[in-house]
Write a protein that holds these residues in place. Sequence first.
Motif, PDB file in Angstrom:
ATOM      1  N   MET A  16      24.299 -19.689 -53.628  1.00 16.79           N
ATOM      2  CA  MET A  16      23.573 -19.180 -54.794  1.00 16.79           C
ATOM      3  C   MET A  16      24.368 -18.098 -55.515  1.00 16.79           C
ATOM      4  O   MET A  16      24.298 -17.976 -56.753  1.00 16.79           O
ATOM      5  CB  MET A  16      22.198 -18.648 -54.373  1.00 16.79           C
ATOM      6  CG  MET A  16      22.217 -17.343 -53.606  1.00 16.79           C
ATOM      7  SD  MET A  16      20.574 -16.752 -53.157  1.00 16.79           S
ATOM      8  CE  MET A  16      20.259 -17.747 -51.701  1.00 16.79           C
ATOM      9  N   PHE A  17      25.128 -17.298 -54.771  1.00 15.08           N
ATOM     10  CA  PHE A  17      25.916 -16.235 -55.396  1.00 15.08           C
ATOM     11  C   PHE A  17      27.027 -16.825 -56.256  1.00 15.08           C
ATOM     12  O   PHE A  17      27.368 -16.285 -57.308  1.00 15.08           O
ATOM     13  CB  PHE A  17      26.517 -15.331 -54.319  1.00 15.08           C
ATOM     14  CG  PHE A  17      25.495 -14.638 -53.463  1.00 15.08           C
ATOM     15  CD1 PHE A  17      24.849 -13.500 -53.901  1.00 15.08           C
ATOM     16  CD2 PHE A  17      25.170 -15.131 -52.205  1.00 15.08           C
ATOM     17  CE1 PHE A  17      23.907 -12.847 -53.120  1.00 15.08           C
ATOM     18  CE2 PHE A  17      24.237 -14.497 -51.409  1.00 15.08           C
ATOM     19  CZ  PHE A  17      23.589 -13.353 -51.870  1.00 15.08           C
ATOM     20  N   ASP A  18      27.605 -17.927 -55.805  1.00 13.42           N
ATOM     21  CA  ASP A  18      28.662 -18.589 -56.572  1.00 13.42           C
ATOM     22  C   ASP A  18      28.068 -19.318 -57.772  1.00 13.42           C
ATOM     23  O   ASP A  18      28.583 -19.222 -58.896  1.00 13.42           O
ATOM     24  CB  ASP A  18      29.412 -19.591 -55.678  1.00 13.42           C
ATOM     25  CG  ASP A  18      29.908 -18.962 -54.396  1.00 13.42           C
ATOM     26  OD1 ASP A  18      30.316 -17.789 -54.440  1.00 13.42           O
ATOM     27  OD2 ASP A  18      29.892 -19.636 -53.350  1.00 13.42           O
ATOM     28  N   TYR A  19      26.985 -20.046 -57.542  1.00 10.87           N
ATOM     29  CA  TYR A  19      26.400 -20.864 -58.602  1.00 10.87           C
ATOM     30  C   TYR A  19      25.871 -20.009 -59.747  1.00 10.87           C
ATOM     31  O   TYR A  19      25.874 -20.441 -60.909  1.00 10.87           O
ATOM     32  CB  TYR A  19      25.276 -21.725 -58.024  1.00 10.87           C
ATOM     33  CG  TYR A  19      24.770 -22.782 -58.967  1.00 10.87           C
ATOM     34  CD1 TYR A  19      25.492 -23.953 -59.164  1.00 10.87           C
ATOM     35  CD2 TYR A  19      23.571 -22.613 -59.655  1.00 10.87           C
ATOM     36  CE1 TYR A  19      25.032 -24.939 -60.025  1.00 10.87           C
ATOM     37  CE2 TYR A  19      23.097 -23.581 -60.516  1.00 10.87           C
ATOM     38  CZ  TYR A  19      23.834 -24.745 -60.700  1.00 10.87           C
ATOM     39  OH  TYR A  19      23.371 -25.718 -61.554  1.00 10.87           O
ATOM     40  N   ALA A  20      25.444 -18.794 -59.438  1.00 17.63           N
ATOM     41  CA  ALA A  20      24.925 -17.922 -60.495  1.00 17.63           C
ATOM     42  C   ALA A  20      25.963 -17.666 -61.579  1.00 17.63           C
ATOM     43  O   ALA A  20      25.610 -17.389 -62.731  1.00 17.63           O
ATOM     44  CB  ALA A  20      24.445 -16.603 -59.896  1.00 17.63           C
ATOM     45  N   LEU A  21      27.247 -17.750 -61.224  1.00 17.38           N
ATOM     46  CA  LEU A  21      28.310 -17.525 -62.212  1.00 17.38           C
ATOM     47  C   LEU A  21      28.296 -18.581 -63.312  1.00 17.38           C
ATOM     48  O   LEU A  21      28.814 -18.348 -64.408  1.00 17.38           O
ATOM     49  CB  LEU A  21      29.675 -17.516 -61.526  1.00 17.38           C
ATOM     50  CG  LEU A  21      29.877 -16.402 -60.483  1.00 17.38           C
ATOM     51  CD1 LEU A  21      31.185 -16.626 -59.721  1.00 17.38           C
ATOM     52  CD2 LEU A  21      29.871 -15.045 -61.151  1.00 17.38           C
ATOM     53  N   LEU A  22      27.724 -19.756 -63.034  1.00 25.15           N
ATOM     54  CA  LEU A  22      27.644 -20.818 -64.033  1.00 25.15           C
ATOM     55  C   LEU A  22      26.519 -20.597 -65.035  1.00 25.15           C
ATOM     56  O   LEU A  22      26.406 -21.331 -66.019  1.00 25.15           O
ATOM     57  CB  LEU A  22      27.441 -22.167 -63.342  1.00 25.15           C
ATOM     58  CG  LEU A  22      28.634 -22.715 -62.551  1.00 25.15           C
ATOM     59  CD1 LEU A  22      28.211 -23.882 -61.686  1.00 25.15           C
ATOM     60  CD2 LEU A  22      29.748 -23.121 -63.494  1.00 25.15           C
ATOM     61  N   ASN A  23      25.671 -19.608 -64.757  1.00 24.70           N
ATOM     62  CA  ASN A  23      24.529 -19.318 -65.624  1.00 24.70           C
ATOM     63  C   ASN A  23      23.618 -20.530 -65.786  1.00 24.70           C
ATOM     64  O   ASN A  23      23.116 -20.829 -66.872  1.00 24.70           O
ATOM     65  CB  ASN A  23      24.990 -18.832 -67.004  1.00 24.70           C
ATOM     66  CG  ASN A  23      23.863 -18.134 -67.768  1.00 24.70           C
ATOM     67  OD1 ASN A  23      22.922 -17.630 -67.166  1.00 24.70           O
ATOM     68  ND2 ASN A  23      23.964 -18.130 -69.086  1.00 24.70           N
ATOM     69  N   ARG A  24      23.416 -21.229 -64.703  1.00 25.49           N
ATOM     70  CA  ARG A  24      22.500 -22.368 -64.690  1.00 25.49           C
ATOM     71  C   ARG A  24      21.347 -22.039 -63.749  1.00 25.49           C
ATOM     72  O   ARG A  24      21.489 -21.241 -62.823  1.00 25.49           O
ATOM     73  CB  ARG A  24      23.222 -23.637 -64.235  1.00 25.49           C
ATOM     74  CG  ARG A  24      24.393 -24.011 -65.142  1.00 25.49           C
ATOM     75  CD  ARG A  24      25.116 -25.242 -64.626  1.00 25.49           C
ATOM     76  NE  ARG A  24      26.381 -25.448 -65.327  1.00 25.49           N
ATOM     77  CZ  ARG A  24      27.272 -26.392 -65.008  1.00 25.49           C
ATOM     78  NH1 ARG A  24      27.016 -27.212 -63.998  1.00 25.49           N
ATOM     79  NH2 ARG A  24      28.385 -26.502 -65.693  1.00 25.49           N
ATOM     80  N   PRO A  25      20.186 -22.653 -63.953  1.00 26.94           N
ATOM     81  CA  PRO A  25      18.977 -22.266 -63.203  1.00 26.94           C
ATOM     82  C   PRO A  25      19.106 -22.443 -61.692  1.00 26.94           C
ATOM     83  O   PRO A  25      19.781 -23.357 -61.194  1.00 26.94           O
ATOM     84  CB  PRO A  25      17.902 -23.191 -63.773  1.00 26.94           C
ATOM     85  CG  PRO A  25      18.395 -23.549 -65.142  1.00 26.94           C
ATOM     86  CD  PRO A  25      19.883 -23.637 -65.021  1.00 26.94           C
TER      87      PRO A  25
ATOM     88  N   ARG B 246      23.219 -12.214 -61.433  1.00 26.28           N
ATOM     89  CA  ARG B 246      24.635 -12.470 -61.725  1.00 26.28           C
ATOM     90  C   ARG B 246      25.380 -11.166 -61.988  1.00 26.28           C
ATOM     91  O   ARG B 246      26.511 -10.990 -61.532  1.00 26.28           O
ATOM     92  CB  ARG B 246      24.751 -13.399 -62.936  1.00 26.28           C
ATOM     93  CG  ARG B 246      26.176 -13.880 -63.207  1.00 26.28           C
ATOM     94  CD  ARG B 246      26.219 -14.866 -64.360  1.00 26.28           C
ATOM     95  NE  ARG B 246      25.943 -14.222 -65.635  1.00 26.28           N
ATOM     96  CZ  ARG B 246      24.864 -14.463 -66.373  1.00 26.28           C
ATOM     97  NH1 ARG B 246      23.938 -15.296 -65.948  1.00 26.28           N
ATOM     98  NH2 ARG B 246      24.694 -13.847 -67.523  1.00 26.28           N
ATOM     99  N   ASP B 247      24.753 -10.255 -62.693  1.00 34.34           N
ATOM    100  CA  ASP B 247      25.412  -8.977 -62.973  1.00 34.34           C
ATOM    101  C   ASP B 247      25.662  -8.195 -61.683  1.00 34.34           C
ATOM    102  O   ASP B 247      26.683  -7.510 -61.552  1.00 34.34           O
ATOM    103  CB  ASP B 247      24.541  -8.134 -63.923  1.00 34.34           C
ATOM    104  CG  ASP B 247      24.528  -8.689 -65.333  1.00 34.34           C
ATOM    105  OD1 ASP B 247      25.383  -9.541 -65.635  1.00 34.34           O
ATOM    106  OD2 ASP B 247      23.644  -8.293 -66.116  1.00 34.34           O
ATOM    107  N   ARG B 248      24.752  -8.303 -60.745  1.00 37.15           N
ATOM    108  CA  ARG B 248      24.892  -7.551 -59.497  1.00 37.15           C
ATOM    109  C   ARG B 248      25.924  -8.177 -58.560  1.00 37.15           C
ATOM    110  O   ARG B 248      26.759  -7.452 -57.991  1.00 37.15           O
ATOM    111  CB  ARG B 248      23.536  -7.476 -58.784  1.00 37.15           C
ATOM    112  CG  ARG B 248      23.588  -6.746 -57.445  1.00 37.15           C
ATOM    113  CD  ARG B 248      22.225  -6.744 -56.764  1.00 37.15           C
ATOM    114  NE  ARG B 248      22.283  -6.096 -55.460  1.00 37.15           N
ATOM    115  CZ  ARG B 248      21.284  -6.056 -54.590  1.00 37.15           C
ATOM    116  NH1 ARG B 248      20.117  -6.626 -54.894  1.00 37.15           N
ATOM    117  NH2 ARG B 248      21.430  -5.447 -53.419  1.00 37.15           N
ATOM    118  N   PHE B 249      25.883  -9.483 -58.415  1.00 41.08           N
ATOM    119  CA  PHE B 249      26.713 -10.114 -57.384  1.00 41.08           C
ATOM    120  C   PHE B 249      27.963 -10.808 -57.924  1.00 41.08           C
ATOM    121  O   PHE B 249      28.794 -11.264 -57.140  1.00 41.08           O
ATOM    122  CB  PHE B 249      25.871 -11.114 -56.583  1.00 41.08           C
ATOM    123  CG  PHE B 249      24.768 -10.469 -55.811  1.00 41.08           C
ATOM    124  CD1 PHE B 249      25.050  -9.666 -54.717  1.00 41.08           C
ATOM    125  CD2 PHE B 249      23.435 -10.631 -56.188  1.00 41.08           C
ATOM    126  CE1 PHE B 249      24.031  -9.043 -54.002  1.00 41.08           C
ATOM    127  CE2 PHE B 249      22.414 -10.025 -55.482  1.00 41.08           C
ATOM    128  CZ  PHE B 249      22.712  -9.224 -54.390  1.00 41.08           C
TER     129      PHE B 249
END
Length: 745
Positions: free
Chosen positions: A628-637, A695-698
């Motif tokens: 989830m930490f990696d996927y958040a970089l894609l800005n997808r749900p 995303r901003d945090r991690f």
Amino acid sequence: MPRFSVIVPVFRVQGFLRECLDSVLEQSYRDIEVIAVDDRSPDGCGAILDEYAAGDERVRVLHLPENVGLGRARNAGMPHATGDFLFFLDSDDTLTPGALRAMADRLAESADPDVLVFDYARTHWWGGTRRNVLAHLLAQAAEGTFTAAERPEILDLLMVVWNKVYRRDFVEREGFTFPPGYYEDTPWTFPVMLSAERIATLDRICLNYRQRRQGNILSTTSRKHFDIHDQYERVFAFLDSRPALASWRPYLHTKMGEHCLDILSKPDRLPSSDKGEFFRRTAELFREHKPAGAVVPPELRVLEGGYAAYRVKRQAGRAGRELGRRAGQVRGAAAVRAARGRSVVAAHRPLDPDLVLYAASSHRGVLGDPAAIHRKAREIAPRLRGVWVVRDEEEAATAGLLPPDVEHVVLNSPRHHRLAARAMYFVNDVNWPGGLPKRPGSVHIHTHRGTPLKYMGADLLDKPGARLGLDVPQLLRRADRWDYSLVANRHSELVWERAYPCHFTSLRTGSPRNDVLVGGGGERGAAFRLRHGIPAGHTVVLYAPTRRDYRRGGHVDRFDLARFAEDLGEGHTLVVRLHPGLAAGPARGLGLAELHRRGVLVDATGEPHVEDVLLAADLLVTDYSSLMFDYALLNRPIVVHADDWGAYAASRGVYFDLAAEPPGHVSRSYRELAWLLASGTWRDEESARLRAVFRDRFGEYDDGHAAERVVRTVLLGEDGWVPGPPTAEEPPAMPSADRDLLTSS
């Protein structure tokens, strides 16, 4: 008329019977009848069966007036069966969730074959689970139907009755019944399999075969094992009655010899005083049924001699194995001394400033953060010689984890030791083996394997369940070799310095493997979709669960994957990726592989590069996976399915409350999860707000230049290096076709 008649013979299993019956009656597939045969059990089994019959109309109980044994108890149940298919379930075994549904689907797909063979797992009394080692035979025969003559290897599977279901009219037409005796499965299984005109397989673990500490009749010391001879006499009598099957005689002659010698070789099967008699009876049977002109395999030629010669050969074999073991110990000690000698010599030679050793995922191949650093080093610093250390070069190459243009060396080989003694740089995402000495001046770069949610390192000391089999002090001694620890955010920096109280420097580089997520990489996601036949315009839902420390083996089914795929509806493709630690165990055999074969979903567990899977997905559904930490970089749900958060947090330990600070909406039940997806809530404004904060945090230090930052500042020593403009000011959006689909209501 029900689809399945489940016949359960019952004798002295009162401690296991309820679990067995519940595993059948609680199946999602309900078109069944259960015929339970009380074989005059002297304990409480009869009363338990009557209780279940009173509470469920699908259960019928037969109370036999006398004990007749397992085979004839099955026979007693067969005349009462009305189902299309017969399933003989032993009363101390259990069905896995979803097993009957998977069987029904496979039977329909293969147009009701005579026999369906499915997979099983041995479940040991001490908690371990081991899948059938010949499961690959089921996968190889997964398409269509066949006869035993077309695929004789199917007879190499365990010859038991309970790993199959049988078309009832086929059984009745052929007149198959069980004989009395200890080994009653043998004269049932061979005739059935040889007579079947259409056999199908199901590559799915449908049954847990209980390995009892005591009570297994085939593991007791008794003269009853002599029964095997009578049972093979019945098999050969069946062949005599079916001239069309005469060509199977050499095969069954060999099988009989192997089976009997296997019983004789077990120390706990026969009383010592009876072993000579058992051998002589086996040899007589072997001679009696030997086909004319048959060539006896070398391992069975002992049956053509006497018992004394057999004992001499057995003793010689044991002595040879002992000598081999001792010789191996001597060779191993000599190799250790030689390696130490080479290390002493090499320690006086200068380090090679251009030599970098890489490893990832316990030496599986070119993966993760080390792979991203290696690629960037080859691009901007070709003078650096990068060598990968792999555990098994053939396995790595087959899995697509060892490109042909990558220099590599096998772990603990002489060449590996020579290179390790000279290398200046070591890059790994797990610890190097304990025997690797760290020379003064060498530089160890530890990349880790993502942002930590669960406890790691020294923090596990007060979590005895989570650190089962983990030697934390040894782990920290290995971490003492780290010079640099790469971090993607301040959270990771604080965690690693607490979990690994060692003398290293934290580098705020970002995660090298995530550069492709920050910088785009859409072509890799498109290639994944094409490779797996995902239709254009489909919304790809990635389900990525993690392992559980509160369950031995780590795998826990949170919900029915087939139902989830169906509930997603048209225009959606479900992709599933299990935790890497579950990839080689029984987890994929519990339905995932079969659902992939049938096109219900895509099993991406074996995909070598997780970045490709993330790039292909439009939505991530996970529980507590670090993906989830990696996927958040894609800005997808992202949707977090946290139905067992309390148990997970208590057993493993967590660094923050994910349920309170999630990257998207949180579901606490499958019903909530299905509603989030069906209603479109998963992609609403609140989901975007939560994701942005997360995303901003991690993703604080992930700017798309992590790999280059490591190469330039550490491997090349370029002090003060500053990257150019970010590759992308915003994380890459999903493909336009998918974006249009998701934003339409």
